[in-house]
Write an enzyme that holds these catalytic residues in place. Structure first.
Site, PDB file in Angstrom:
ATOM      1  N   ASP A   1      25.437  -6.474  18.505  1.00  0.00           N
ATOM      2  CA  ASP A   1      24.998  -5.088  18.569  1.00  0.00           C
ATOM      3  C   ASP A   1      24.461  -4.725  17.181  1.00  0.00           C
ATOM      4  O   ASP A   1      24.853  -5.319  16.178  1.00  0.00           O
ATOM      5  CB  ASP A   1      26.194  -4.213  18.944  1.00  0.00           C
ATOM      6  CG  ASP A   1      25.795  -2.794  19.289  1.00  0.00           C
ATOM      7  OD1 ASP A   1      24.705  -2.368  18.898  1.00  0.00           O
ATOM      8  OD2 ASP A   1      26.593  -2.110  19.952  1.00  0.00           O
TER       9      ASP A   1
ATOM     10  N   GLY B   1      24.492   0.567  15.811  1.00  0.00           N
ATOM     11  CA  GLY B   1      24.048   1.940  16.017  1.00  0.00           C
ATOM     12  C   GLY B   1      25.070   2.800  16.738  1.00  0.00           C
ATOM     13  O   GLY B   1      25.382   3.910  16.309  1.00  0.00           O
ATOM     14  N   PHE B   2      25.632   2.285  17.818  1.00  0.00           N
ATOM     15  CA  PHE B   2      26.593   3.075  18.586  1.00  0.00           C
ATOM     16  C   PHE B   2      27.810   3.415  17.737  1.00  0.00           C
ATOM     17  O   PHE B   2      28.315   4.541  17.770  1.00  0.00           O
ATOM     18  CB  PHE B   2      27.014   2.311  19.841  1.00  0.00           C
ATOM     19  CG  PHE B   2      28.032   3.050  20.673  1.00  0.00           C
ATOM     20  CD1 PHE B   2      27.642   4.037  21.551  1.00  0.00           C
ATOM     21  CD2 PHE B   2      29.383   2.760  20.561  1.00  0.00           C
ATOM     22  CE1 PHE B   2      28.576   4.731  22.315  1.00  0.00           C
ATOM     23  CE2 PHE B   2      30.327   3.444  21.310  1.00  0.00           C
ATOM     24  CZ  PHE B   2      29.923   4.427  22.191  1.00  0.00           C
TER      25      PHE B   2
ATOM     26  N   ASP C   1      19.081   1.528  16.947  1.00  0.00           N
ATOM     27  CA  ASP C   1      18.698   2.664  17.781  1.00  0.00           C
ATOM     28  C   ASP C   1      19.669   3.808  17.592  1.00  0.00           C
ATOM     29  O   ASP C   1      20.727   3.652  16.988  1.00  0.00           O
ATOM     30  CB  ASP C   1      18.675   2.250  19.259  1.00  0.00           C
ATOM     31  CG  ASP C   1      20.070   1.889  19.768  1.00  0.00           C
ATOM     32  OD1 ASP C   1      20.891   1.374  18.969  1.00  0.00           O
ATOM     33  OD2 ASP C   1      20.351   2.101  20.959  1.00  0.00           O
TER      34      ASP C   1
ATOM     35  N   GLN D   1      16.008   3.753  25.586  1.00  0.00           N
ATOM     36  CA  GLN D   1      16.853   4.947  25.548  1.00  0.00           C
ATOM     37  C   GLN D   1      16.245   6.034  26.432  1.00  0.00           C
ATOM     38  O   GLN D   1      15.369   5.750  27.239  1.00  0.00           O
ATOM     39  CB  GLN D   1      17.044   5.406  24.100  1.00  0.00           C
ATOM     40  CG  GLN D   1      17.942   4.501  23.268  1.00  0.00           C
ATOM     41  CD  GLN D   1      19.417   4.582  23.663  1.00  0.00           C
ATOM     42  OE1 GLN D   1      19.807   5.400  24.502  1.00  0.00           O
ATOM     43  NE2 GLN D   1      20.240   3.729  23.071  1.00  0.00           N
TER      44      GLN D   1
ATOM     45  N   ASP E   1      28.303  -6.335  28.949  1.00  0.00           N
ATOM     46  CA  ASP E   1      29.454  -6.457  28.047  1.00  0.00           C
ATOM     47  C   ASP E   1      30.284  -5.195  28.164  1.00  0.00           C
ATOM     48  O   ASP E   1      29.767  -4.135  28.532  1.00  0.00           O
ATOM     49  CB  ASP E   1      29.004  -6.643  26.596  1.00  0.00           C
ATOM     50  CG  ASP E   1      28.619  -5.309  25.961  1.00  0.00           C
ATOM     51  OD1 ASP E   1      29.398  -4.775  25.148  1.00  0.00           O
ATOM     52  OD2 ASP E   1      27.535  -4.770  26.299  1.00  0.00           O
TER      53      ASP E   1
ATOM     54  N   HIS F   1      43.597 -13.050  31.603  1.00  0.00           N
ATOM     55  CA  HIS F   1      43.428 -12.865  33.052  1.00  0.00           C
ATOM     56  C   HIS F   1      42.230 -11.972  33.352  1.00  0.00           C
ATOM     57  O   HIS F   1      41.393 -12.301  34.208  1.00  0.00           O
ATOM     58  CB  HIS F   1      44.680 -12.253  33.668  1.00  0.00           C
ATOM     59  CG  HIS F   1      44.441 -11.758  35.062  1.00  0.00           C
ATOM     60  ND1 HIS F   1      44.488 -12.571  36.164  1.00  0.00           N
ATOM     61  CD2 HIS F   1      44.094 -10.519  35.516  1.00  0.00           C
ATOM     62  CE1 HIS F   1      44.191 -11.873  37.240  1.00  0.00           C
ATOM     63  NE2 HIS F   1      43.950 -10.626  36.877  1.00  0.00           N
TER      64      HIS F   1
END
Length: 375
Positions: free
Chosen positions: A92, A95-96, A146, A194, A271, A339
């Protein structure tokens, strides 16, 4: 790096393909375990490879930049050498994470100034230095820098944010093309679509992004507070525009049901931290539905935990895992995390088999009620 689209389901947009990288082939659709700081929480690398059979994992630029830092990663020869993972890695852009620090960051045309969540030190991320950072980390797939607008953003802010993302995207491409990989293997840059919850903006962003002729494309800014049906609608809008010959990556999604719904809409890569985070809190995804292993009803359930009708290799029972989680034993966190990741990888692998067999829609309709059940 290139993508081979093998087949598309006759009754939906579900696809099966293979993304070829210098660190190995990635069959799609695929789920990518999240290894934020270079490790998937509570899971060994050999377990990721042998038990979970992960084909690719994620690292996070923001976290790796802060710790262990670029000097150590460069000296080690990149993240693959540093953590011992010899299969593909996606990073990544950070940005987030940066934009989630709402009280300690400032967004400008230049980039984003922020304070470290670790020690309060001040930093600046720009499209250019994020590309440089991802070169040092050495991910096979690099994400463009972004802005991830909140899910409840009004149209005016969402449009302004999208346009800033586009300008940053152009700068990312320029920097990416000016630089070379550092460790002797190819890297690809995925731009990010976006536009928040607005179909008009998503269409504009998808068209703009598709012009980049990238190896693959990402869909960002969803599963951030908007209703689930809005997420599905936005994916449909975007995937109607993005090239069918390239993989589509839906960032940060999601529940097992979300994954199957978005596979049906033409998404190839996913993800989410949910399998490991929820596992550490006692939530298991199973053949029978989602269960809270902390509940007393599992105290005397001596049946082995199963996935797709097959028990875990060590034959752990629901009762034993209940005991470990209640006793706050670290082994319990590990078993639950493994699991859940096994379940997610089993889910996308089985979905792929049914896409190739031509009966994905029927299989999905049959399994969805179970995935939506809380036991």
């Amino acid at each position: 790096m290139h993508f081979d689209l093998l087949t598309t389901d006759s009754k939906s947009q579900a696809r099966a393909g293979v993304l070829h990288t210098d660190h190995g082939d990635i069959p799609t659709p695929i789920f990518m375990p999240v290894g934020t700081v270079g490790s998937v929480k509570a899971v060994h690398m050999h377990e990721l490879k042998e038990d979970i059979q992960a084909k690719i994992i994620l690292g996070n630029t923001y976290h790796l930049y802060l710790r262990p830092g670029l000097e150590i990663l460069r000296t080690a020869g990149g993240l693959h050498k540093f953590n011992g993972w010899d299969r593909p890695i996606l990073t990544d852009s950070g940005g987030f994470q940066v934009f989630s620090l709402a009280d300690s960051r400032k967004i400008t045309e230049e980039g984003c100034k922020f304070q470290s969540h670790i020690d309060g030190s001040r930093h600046l991320f720009t499209p250019e230095n994020v590309m440089d950072t991802e070169r040092v980390i050495g991910a096979d797939i690099m994400m463009a820098f972004d802005e991830c607008a909140p899910g409840d953003s009004d149209f005016r802010y969402a449009k302004k944010s999208m346009e800033l993302t586009h300008r940053w995207q152009d700068r990312c491409w320029k920097r990416f093309n000016e630089t070379e990989p550092l460790y002797g293997y190819n890297q690809a840059l995925f731009p990010i679509v976006q536009g928040c919850k607005y179909a008009e903006l998503r269409k504009i962003s998808a068209e703009y992004t598709a012009e980049k002729d990238a190896v693959g494309y990402a869909i960002g800014g969803l599963a951030v507070g908007e209703p689930t049906e809005v997420m599905y609608e936005m994916v449909e809008v975007v995937n109607a525009i993005l090239p069918t010959s390239k993989p589509r990556y839906l960032m940060g999604v999601g529940t097992p049901a979300n994954i199957l719904e978005n596979i049906e809409r033409g998404v190839d890569m996913f993800d989410c931290v949910m399998p490991t985070r929820n596992g550490r809190n006692g939530m298991l995804f199973t053949d029978h539905g989602t269960i809270n292993i902390k509940n007393k009803k599992w105290e005397r359930c001596f049946e082995p935990i199963t996935i797709g009708g097959k028990q875990m290799e060590d034959g752990y029972t629901y009762a034993y895992l209940h005991h470990l989680i209640k006793a706050e034993e670290l082994l319990g966190l590990q078993i639950a995390s493994i699991h859940n990741l096994q379940f997610y990888l089993w889910l996308v692998t089985t979905a792929r088999e049914h896409i190739i067999a031509g009966d994905y829609t029927e299989w999905k309709s049959g399994i969805m009620p179970t995935l939506m059940t809380r036991v």
